[in-house]
Design a protein around this motif. Sequence first.
Motif, PDB file in Angstrom:
ATOM      1  N   LEU A  67       0.863  -1.181   0.000  1.00 42.22           N
ATOM      2  CA  LEU A  67       0.000   0.000   0.000  1.00 42.22           C
ATOM      3  C   LEU A  67       0.901   1.233   0.000  1.00 42.22           C
ATOM      4  O   LEU A  67       2.100   1.127   0.249  1.00 42.22           O
ATOM      5  N   PRO A  68       0.341   2.405  -0.250  1.00 43.63           N
ATOM      6  CA  PRO A  68       1.164   3.621  -0.166  1.00 43.63           C
ATOM      7  C   PRO A  68       1.777   3.765   1.230  1.00 43.63           C
ATOM      8  O   PRO A  68       1.164   3.417   2.235  1.00 43.63           O
ATOM      9  N   SER A  69       3.006   4.257   1.267  1.00 41.52           N
ATOM     10  CA  SER A  69       3.707   4.443   2.539  1.00 41.52           C
ATOM     11  C   SER A  69       2.999   5.486   3.400  1.00 41.52           C
ATOM     12  O   SER A  69       2.254   6.333   2.900  1.00 41.52           O
ATOM     13  N   SER A  70       3.287   5.441   4.694  1.00 39.82           N
ATOM     14  CA  SER A  70       2.735   6.440   5.614  1.00 39.82           C
ATOM     15  C   SER A  70       3.399   7.793   5.346  1.00 39.82           C
ATOM     16  O   SER A  70       4.382   7.886   4.607  1.00 39.82           O
ATOM     17  N   ASP A  71       2.880   8.829   5.966  1.00 36.88           N
ATOM     18  CA  ASP A  71       3.472  10.159   5.812  1.00 36.88           C
ATOM     19  C   ASP A  71       4.913  10.195   6.310  1.00 36.88           C
ATOM     20  O   ASP A  71       5.706  11.021   5.869  1.00 36.88           O
ATOM     21  N   GLY A 115       6.970   7.749   5.830  1.00 37.44           N
ATOM     22  CA  GLY A 115       7.749   6.919   4.914  1.00 37.44           C
ATOM     23  C   GLY A 115       7.809   5.451   5.264  1.00 37.44           C
ATOM     24  O   GLY A 115       8.540   4.687   4.633  1.00 37.44           O
ATOM     25  N   ASN A 116       7.040   5.011   6.242  1.00 42.64           N
ATOM     26  CA  ASN A 116       7.056   3.598   6.635  1.00 42.64           C
ATOM     27  C   ASN A 116       6.147   2.770   5.736  1.00 42.64           C
ATOM     28  O   ASN A 116       5.091   3.236   5.306  1.00 42.64           O
ATOM     29  N   PRO A 117       6.551   1.519   5.451  1.00 40.63           N
ATOM     30  CA  PRO A 117       5.762   0.676   4.534  1.00 40.63           C
ATOM     31  C   PRO A 117       4.454   0.233   5.160  1.00 40.63           C
ATOM     32  O   PRO A 117       4.349   0.066   6.377  1.00 40.63           O
ATOM     33  N   ARG A 118       3.453   0.024   4.284  1.00 38.13           N
ATOM     34  CA  ARG A 118       2.156  -0.500   4.708  1.00 38.13           C
ATOM     35  C   ARG A 118       1.764  -1.602   3.736  1.00 38.13           C
ATOM     36  O   ARG A 118       2.078  -1.541   2.549  1.00 38.13           O
ATOM     37  N   TYR A 119       1.059  -2.603   4.230  1.00 37.79           N
ATOM     38  CA  TYR A 119       0.667  -3.741   3.406  1.00 37.79           C
ATOM     39  C   TYR A 119      -0.759  -4.164   3.732  1.00 37.79           C
ATOM     40  O   TYR A 119      -1.262  -3.905   4.823  1.00 37.79           O
ATOM     41  N   SER A 120      -1.363  -4.853   2.771  1.00 35.32           N
ATOM     42  CA  SER A 120      -2.615  -5.560   3.026  1.00 35.32           C
ATOM     43  C   SER A 120      -2.358  -7.028   2.721  1.00 35.32           C
ATOM     44  O   SER A 120      -1.479  -7.368   1.922  1.00 35.32           O
ATOM     45  N   PHE A 121      -3.112  -7.913   3.373  1.00 37.88           N
ATOM     46  CA  PHE A 121      -2.955  -9.342   3.145  1.00 37.88           C
ATOM     47  C   PHE A 121      -4.247 -10.045   3.537  1.00 37.88           C
ATOM     48  O   PHE A 121      -5.132  -9.454   4.145  1.00 37.88           O
ATOM     49  N   TRP A 122      -4.347 -11.299   3.153  1.00 40.36           N
ATOM     50  CA  TRP A 122      -5.511 -12.116   3.478  1.00 40.36           C
ATOM     51  C   TRP A 122      -5.125 -13.165   4.502  1.00 40.36           C
ATOM     52  O   TRP A 122      -4.044 -13.744   4.430  1.00 40.36           O
ATOM     53  N   ILE A 123      -6.020 -13.390   5.469  1.00 38.40           N
ATOM     54  CA  ILE A 123      -5.867 -14.475   6.429  1.00 38.40           C
ATOM     55  C   ILE A 123      -7.257 -14.911   6.890  1.00 38.40           C
ATOM     56  O   ILE A 123      -8.085 -14.066   7.223  1.00 38.40           O
ATOM     57  N   ASP A 124      -7.501 -16.191   6.840  1.00 37.10           N
ATOM     58  CA  ASP A 124      -8.749 -16.767   7.353  1.00 37.10           C
ATOM     59  C   ASP A 124      -9.986 -16.093   6.750  1.00 37.10           C
ATOM     60  O   ASP A 124     -10.993 -15.890   7.422  1.00 37.10           O
ATOM     61  N   HIS A 131       4.921  -3.878  11.983  1.00 36.71           N
ATOM     62  CA  HIS A 131       4.373  -4.994  11.205  1.00 36.71           C
ATOM     63  C   HIS A 131       4.614  -4.801   9.713  1.00 36.71           C
ATOM     64  O   HIS A 131       4.714  -5.773   8.972  1.00 36.71           O
ATOM     65  N   GLY A 132       4.700  -3.551   9.260  1.00 33.92           N
ATOM     66  CA  GLY A 132       4.968  -3.291   7.849  1.00 33.92           C
ATOM     67  C   GLY A 132       6.315  -3.825   7.394  1.00 33.92           C
ATOM     68  O   GLY A 132       6.493  -4.198   6.245  1.00 33.92           O
TER      69      GLY A 132
END
Length: 77
Positions: free
Chosen positions: A17-21, A23-32, A44-45
């Motif tokens: 996903l786009p980084s935070s303001d 500059g930290n990485p962000r992600y989406s994922f699937w679980i259950d 967690h990013g």
Amino acid sequence: MKNITRHTGIVSDIERLPSSDMGNPRYSFWIDGYRVITGVDSTHGYEIGNYENKRVTVTIGIHYNKLTLNTIDEDKA
């Protein structure tokens, strides 16, 4: 964060996903069967890629109307 629930499953379909303001990485994922995002400026990013295709137990909750990762632990069994 509210309505925190625990789920066990395999982390899959990790998307950047786009980084935070800050500059930290962000992600989406699937679980259950749930699409979850990592929190803004959360460590967690940086570590979610280590859990791809592994069985984990997570706690997730609602944060600003988005399903957000709270904790993640790899199942050793």
